[in-house]
Every structure is written in C-alpha cells, then in structure tokens.
Design a protein around this motif. Structure first.
Motif, PDB file in Angstrom:
ATOM      1  N   GLU A 186      -3.738   2.231  -2.322  1.00  0.00           N
ATOM      2  CA  GLU A 186      -3.256   3.861  -2.357  1.00  0.00           C
ATOM      3  C   GLU A 186      -4.150   4.294  -1.097  1.00  0.00           C
ATOM      4  N   ALA A 187      -3.561   5.322  -0.184  1.00  0.00           N
ATOM      5  CA  ALA A 187      -4.152   5.904   0.658  1.00  0.00           C
ATOM      6  C   ALA A 187      -3.290   7.069   1.123  1.00  0.00           C
ATOM      7  N   GLY A 188      -4.078   7.962   1.874  1.00  0.00           N
ATOM      8  CA  GLY A 188      -3.313   9.470   2.246  1.00  0.00           C
ATOM      9  C   GLY A 188      -3.485   9.482   3.871  1.00  0.00           C
TER      10      GLY A 188
ATOM     11  N   CYS B 136       0.910  -1.174   0.010  1.00  0.00           N
ATOM     12  CA  CYS B 136       0.030  -0.135   0.213  1.00  0.00           C
ATOM     13  C   CYS B 136       0.974   1.141  -0.129  1.00  0.00           C
ATOM     14  N   ARG B 137       0.579   2.168  -0.941  1.00  0.00           N
ATOM     15  CA  ARG B 137       1.314   3.255  -0.964  1.00  0.00           C
ATOM     16  C   ARG B 137       0.624   4.598  -0.383  1.00  0.00           C
ATOM     17  N   PHE B 138       1.344   5.066   0.873  1.00  0.00           N
ATOM     18  CA  PHE B 138       0.505   6.053   1.430  1.00  0.00           C
ATOM     19  C   PHE B 138       1.091   7.362   0.949  1.00  0.00           C
ATOM     20  N   THR B 139       0.429   8.471   0.807  1.00  0.00           N
ATOM     21  CA  THR B 139       0.745   9.888   0.602  1.00  0.00           C
ATOM     22  C   THR B 139       0.767  10.594   1.571  1.00  0.00           C
ATOM     23  N   LEU B 140       1.517  11.458   2.214  1.00  0.00           N
ATOM     24  CA  LEU B 140       1.508  12.182   3.119  1.00  0.00           C
ATOM     25  C   LEU B 140       0.752  13.555   2.592  1.00  0.00           C
ATOM     26  N   ILE B 141      -0.366  14.189   3.262  1.00  0.00           N
ATOM     27  CA  ILE B 141      -1.091  15.288   3.235  1.00  0.00           C
ATOM     28  C   ILE B 141      -0.657  16.583   3.979  1.00  0.00           C
ATOM     29  N   PRO B 142      -0.410  17.399   3.604  1.00  0.00           N
ATOM     30  CA  PRO B 142      -0.327  18.068   2.170  1.00  0.00           C
ATOM     31  C   PRO B 142       1.107  18.057   1.470  1.00  0.00           C
ATOM     32  N   ASP B 143       2.059  17.607   2.081  1.00  0.00           N
ATOM     33  CA  ASP B 143       3.400  17.830   1.460  1.00  0.00           C
ATOM     34  C   ASP B 143       3.663  16.672   0.195  1.00  0.00           C
ATOM     35  N   GLY B 144       2.815  15.801   0.300  1.00  0.00           N
ATOM     36  CA  GLY B 144       2.818  14.808  -1.116  1.00  0.00           C
ATOM     37  C   GLY B 144       3.787  13.943  -0.809  1.00  0.00           C
TER      38      GLY B 144
ATOM     39  N   VAL C  72      -6.501   8.707   8.038  1.00  0.00           N
ATOM     40  CA  VAL C  72      -6.050   7.897   7.045  1.00  0.00           C
ATOM     41  C   VAL C  72      -7.254   8.054   5.893  1.00  0.00           C
ATOM     42  N   PHE C  73      -6.896   8.436   4.718  1.00  0.00           N
ATOM     43  CA  PHE C  73      -7.962   8.666   3.666  1.00  0.00           C
ATOM     44  C   PHE C  73      -7.941   7.766   2.607  1.00  0.00           C
ATOM     45  N   CYS C  74      -9.216   7.162   2.113  1.00  0.00           N
ATOM     46  CA  CYS C  74      -8.930   6.251   1.002  1.00  0.00           C
ATOM     47  C   CYS C  74     -10.339   6.675   0.064  1.00  0.00           C
TER      48      CYS C  74
END
Length: 67
Positions: A57-59, A3-11, A40-42
């Motif tokens: 993928e998740a944020g 699972c690839r996590f993207t940090l919000i807001p820095d990307g 966590v957001f999906c």
C-alpha cells in the motif's frame, strides 16, 4: 506484484499490477499520472519515485506544476 495506491486527500484507490523490479514512477505512468506532479508516500514517509515497489500500500499526493 500488487500495490494499492490511495489518492490523497480524496481517498480514491488505484491498484497496480506489475512485475518485480517495477518502480513507483512506472506505476504513476501506468495510471496516466505525471510523476513531476505527484508525491508517493509509504508508511508516512515520502519515497523516491525511482525506488522499487516493495510495499502493498502507498499514497499518492497530487500537486500542480508551477512552471
């Protein structure tokens, strides 16, 4: 399972390699992140951290604790 996590807001990106049945909380802890200060957001919706990881993928939105 990946699972690839993207940090919000820095990307920034974090990749979690886990086992079937792992939860979002397990992933956060493996990254050294405090689950009490993360959301966590999906697919645009907030998901419970005790939910099994089913998305690729998740944020992660990091907040600060107010205590």
């Amino acid at each position: 399972m990946l699972c690839r996590f993207t940090l919000i807001p820095d990307g920034g990106a974090l990749v979690y390699r886990g086992r079937p049945g792992d939860t979002y909380e397990t992933a956060l802890l493996s990254f050294g992140l405090n689950p009490d200060t993360a959301l966590v957001f999906c697919r645009g919706r907030s998901v419970p951290q005790d939910e099994e990881i089913t998305e690729e993928e998740a944020g992660i939105f990091l907040a600060s604790s107010r205590g």
